[in-house]
Structure formats: structure tokens, C-alpha cells
Design a protein around this motif. Structure first.
Motif, PDB file in Angstrom:
ATOM      1  N   GLY A   1       0.831  -1.312  -0.477  1.00  0.00           N
ATOM      2  CA  GLY A   1      -0.048  -0.206  -0.247  1.00  0.00           C
ATOM      3  C   GLY A   1       1.165   0.922   0.137  1.00  0.00           C
ATOM      4  N   TRP A   2       0.271   2.407   0.239  1.00  0.00           N
ATOM      5  CA  TRP A   2       0.950   3.700   0.392  1.00  0.00           C
ATOM      6  C   TRP A   2       0.488   4.043   1.246  1.00  0.00           C
ATOM      7  N   LEU A   3       1.911   5.042   2.350  1.00  0.00           N
ATOM      8  CA  LEU A   3       1.886   5.686   2.685  1.00  0.00           C
ATOM      9  C   LEU A   3       1.725   7.247   3.353  1.00  0.00           C
ATOM     10  N   VAL A   4       1.208   7.734   3.440  1.00  0.00           N
ATOM     11  CA  VAL A   4       2.085   9.713   2.553  1.00  0.00           C
ATOM     12  C   VAL A   4       1.267  10.182   4.158  1.00  0.00           C
ATOM     13  N   ALA A   5       1.999  11.621   4.354  1.00  0.00           N
ATOM     14  CA  ALA A   5       2.024  12.634   5.411  1.00  0.00           C
ATOM     15  C   ALA A   5       0.868  13.304   5.460  1.00  0.00           C
ATOM     16  N   ARG A   6       0.502  13.245   6.639  1.00  0.00           N
ATOM     17  CA  ARG A   6      -0.623  13.527   7.714  1.00  0.00           C
ATOM     18  C   ARG A   6      -0.824  15.104   7.015  1.00  0.00           C
ATOM     19  N   HIS A   7      -2.031  15.150   6.004  1.00  0.00           N
ATOM     20  CA  HIS A   7      -2.594  16.861   5.686  1.00  0.00           C
ATOM     21  C   HIS A   7      -1.878  16.753   4.542  1.00  0.00           C
ATOM     22  N   ASP A   8      -1.881  16.015   3.608  1.00  0.00           N
ATOM     23  CA  ASP A   8      -1.317  15.939   2.126  1.00  0.00           C
ATOM     24  C   ASP A   8      -2.093  15.307   1.285  1.00  0.00           C
ATOM     25  N   PRO A   9      -4.079  15.837   1.269  1.00  0.00           N
ATOM     26  CA  PRO A   9      -4.612  15.019  -0.001  1.00  0.00           C
ATOM     27  C   PRO A   9      -4.293  15.019  -0.783  1.00  0.00           C
ATOM     28  N   ALA A  10      -3.537  16.187  -1.089  1.00  0.00           N
ATOM     29  CA  ALA A  10      -2.747  15.872  -2.696  1.00  0.00           C
ATOM     30  C   ALA A  10      -1.914  14.417  -3.127  1.00  0.00           C
ATOM     31  N   GLU A  11      -1.238  13.999  -2.397  1.00  0.00           N
ATOM     32  CA  GLU A  11      -0.202  13.006  -2.300  1.00  0.00           C
ATOM     33  C   GLU A  11      -1.460  11.624  -2.346  1.00  0.00           C
ATOM     34  N   LEU A  12      -1.773  11.815  -1.486  1.00  0.00           N
ATOM     35  CA  LEU A  12      -3.370  10.620  -1.029  1.00  0.00           C
ATOM     36  C   LEU A  12      -3.735  10.878  -1.943  1.00  0.00           C
ATOM     37  N   ALA A  13      -3.857  11.784  -3.024  1.00  0.00           N
ATOM     38  CA  ALA A  13      -5.103  11.389  -4.804  1.00  0.00           C
ATOM     39  C   ALA A  13      -3.924  11.243  -5.154  1.00  0.00           C
ATOM     40  N   ARG A  14      -2.362  10.876  -5.289  1.00  0.00           N
ATOM     41  CA  ARG A  14      -1.261  11.155  -6.447  1.00  0.00           C
ATOM     42  C   ARG A  14      -1.478   9.660  -5.937  1.00  0.00           C
ATOM     43  N   ARG A  15      -1.391   9.169  -5.289  1.00  0.00           N
ATOM     44  CA  ARG A  15      -0.721   7.620  -4.869  1.00  0.00           C
ATOM     45  C   ARG A  15      -2.394   6.936  -5.173  1.00  0.00           C
ATOM     46  N   VAL A  16      -3.262   7.251  -4.881  1.00  0.00           N
ATOM     47  CA  VAL A  16      -5.038   6.242  -5.460  1.00  0.00           C
ATOM     48  C   VAL A  16      -4.642   6.607  -6.696  1.00  0.00           C
ATOM     49  N   ARG A  17      -4.218   7.370  -7.438  1.00  0.00           N
ATOM     50  CA  ARG A  17      -4.216   7.404  -9.255  1.00  0.00           C
ATOM     51  C   ARG A  17      -3.210   6.948  -9.716  1.00  0.00           C
ATOM     52  N   TRP A  18      -1.772   6.898  -9.093  1.00  0.00           N
ATOM     53  CA  TRP A  18      -1.208   6.128  -9.941  1.00  0.00           C
ATOM     54  C   TRP A  18      -1.172   4.612  -9.382  1.00  0.00           C
ATOM     55  N   SER A  19      -1.808   3.807  -7.897  1.00  0.00           N
ATOM     56  CA  SER A  19      -2.803   2.525  -8.177  1.00  0.00           C
ATOM     57  C   SER A  19      -3.365   2.342  -8.803  1.00  0.00           C
ATOM     58  N   LEU A  20      -3.869   2.598  -9.368  1.00  0.00           N
ATOM     59  CA  LEU A  20      -5.405   2.482 -10.333  1.00  0.00           C
ATOM     60  C   LEU A  20      -4.800   2.357 -11.697  1.00  0.00           C
ATOM     61  N   GLU A  21      -3.608   3.440 -11.774  1.00  0.00           N
ATOM     62  CA  GLU A  21      -2.596   3.229 -12.972  1.00  0.00           C
ATOM     63  C   GLU A  21      -2.190   2.466 -13.509  1.00  0.00           C
ATOM     64  N   GLN A  22      -1.609   1.532 -11.973  1.00  0.00           N
ATOM     65  CA  GLN A  22      -0.406   0.208 -12.111  1.00  0.00           C
ATOM     66  C   GLN A  22      -1.151  -0.742 -12.101  1.00  0.00           C
ATOM     67  N   PRO A  23      -1.866  -1.114 -12.992  1.00  0.00           N
ATOM     68  CA  PRO A  23      -2.600  -2.638 -12.182  1.00  0.00           C
ATOM     69  C   PRO A  23      -1.232  -4.135 -12.321  1.00  0.00           C
ATOM     70  N   ARG A  24      -0.128  -4.027 -12.655  1.00  0.00           N
ATOM     71  CA  ARG A  24       0.410  -5.040 -12.110  1.00  0.00           C
ATOM     72  C   ARG A  24       1.540  -4.489 -10.959  1.00  0.00           C
ATOM     73  N   ALA A  25       1.792  -3.490 -10.227  1.00  0.00           N
ATOM     74  CA  ALA A  25       1.791  -3.080  -8.837  1.00  0.00           C
ATOM     75  C   ALA A  25       1.247  -3.752  -8.222  1.00  0.00           C
ATOM     76  N   ARG A  26      -0.048  -3.039  -8.475  1.00  0.00           N
ATOM     77  CA  ARG A  26      -1.282  -3.188  -7.674  1.00  0.00           C
ATOM     78  C   ARG A  26      -1.423  -4.674  -7.302  1.00  0.00           C
ATOM     79  N   GLN A  27      -1.029  -5.538  -8.456  1.00  0.00           N
ATOM     80  CA  GLN A  27      -2.024  -6.924  -8.242  1.00  0.00           C
ATOM     81  C   GLN A  27      -0.566  -7.874  -7.779  1.00  0.00           C
ATOM     82  N   GLN A  28       0.368  -6.666  -7.649  1.00  0.00           N
ATOM     83  CA  GLN A  28       1.469  -7.383  -6.492  1.00  0.00           C
ATOM     84  C   GLN A  28       1.721  -7.005  -5.025  1.00  0.00           C
ATOM     85  N   MET A  29       1.092  -5.969  -4.469  1.00  0.00           N
ATOM     86  CA  MET A  29       0.698  -5.082  -3.874  1.00  0.00           C
ATOM     87  C   MET A  29      -0.552  -6.142  -3.249  1.00  0.00           C
TER      88      MET A  29
END
Length: 157
Positions: free
Chosen positions: A88-116
Motif C-alpha cells: 500500500g502507500w503511506l502519505v504525510a498527514r494533511h497532504d490530500p494531494a499526495e493521497l490522491a496521487r498515490r490512489v491515481r498511481w495505484s489505479l493506473e498500475q494494475p501489475r504493481a497493484r496486483q503485487q501489492m
């Protein structure tokens, strides 16, 4: 991501503001059935734990037990559960932009997401086995009961 429609699977009480365009929310309401919860977790590609103050939300553990990677703020005990970039991914507290980036990356990388996903399930099987946890608690309680009592001040009646 891209031209894909994003579907959010929600359960529990409360309401959310209307989502961004392209996001379709499915509300399942409050769930009492562990089997139904497992189906919801398993249907998700990703679980987002966006709380800022939780110690170690049971929902994150349950999601990972169903093989669903978690994206969360690095608060409380989340860093004891999630190894960022592995299960999964941990992001700094109160950084919703980074949270959104990690969500987007995870959705765009199905192979990496499957490994996760596999790593998430493995983490729970390895470190959250009910029999081992029960034995560890029993050992701790036994240790606390048989050792001499610590000098603690008595409360006045």
C-alpha cells in the motif's frame, strides 16, 4: 484514470459530498455481516483510509486480509501495518494531494497493484494470525498475573 470510470464502494453510516465527475459511488450502508464486508473489500482494487487520527483502523486490517492494498495517511500505527510501496502507500498527514496521487498511481498500475494485493494478504497472514495473537495475549496476561505486583499507590475509598 484516463477514460476509465472510477467506482467507489462505500459502507458505514454518514454521507459524502457529491464526487468529482467520472466517479460513481455505490453505497452499501452499515454492514453487520462479515461475509458481506469481505465481498465489498475483495471487490475493491484499493482501500483508502483517509482518517487523520486513527491509531490502527480495523477496516485497513480487514481490507488487507481480503488482498486489497491500502492508501492511508501515516498516522498512529498505520506504519506498523503498511510498508509504503509494498502493500500500500503511506502519505504525510494533511497532504490530500499526495493521497490522491498515490490512489491515481495505484489505479493506473494494475501489475504493481496486483503485487501489492498479494503482499497485503501475506502481511496479514504472517503477522495477524488469530491463533498466534491469542497465544501472545494469553502469554502476556499470564506473565502479568504471576509476576509480583508492582508497587502502585492505593486509591482512597
Amino acid at each position: 484514470p484516463g477514460s476509465q470510470r472510477i467506482h467507489g464502494l462505500l459502507f458505514g453510516q454518514g454521507q459524502l459530498p457529491p464526487p468529482e465527475s467520472g466517479v460513481h459511488l455505490h453505497h452499501f450502508g452499515y454492514q453487520r455481516s462479515p461475509e458481506q464486508l469481505a465481498l465489498i473489500y475483495s471487490a475493491a482494487d484499493l482501500f483508502v483510509a483517509s482518517c487523520h487520527f486513527a491509531n490502527l483502523p480495523q477496516t485497513a486490517v480487514e481490507a488487507m486480509a481480503c488482498g486489497t492494498p491500502v492508501v492511508a495517511y501515516d498516522v498512529g500505527g498505520m506504519n506498523e501495518l503498511i510498508t509504503s510501496g509494498e502493500n500500500g502507500w503511506l502519505v504525510a498527514r494533511h497532504d490530500p494531494a499526495e493521497l490522491a496521487r498515490r490512489v491515481r498511481w495505484s489505479l493506473e498500475q494494475p501489475r504493481a497493484r496486483q503485487q501489492m494485493s498479494q503482499a497485503a494478504r501475506h502481511r496479514i497472514e504472517r503477522d495477524f494470525d488469530q491463533r498466534e495473537l491469542a497465544a501472545a495475549y494469553a502469554s502476556l496476561y499470564e506473565h502479568l498475573l504471576v509476576r509480583p505486583a508492582l508497587a502502585m499507590p492505593r486509591l482512597a475509598a
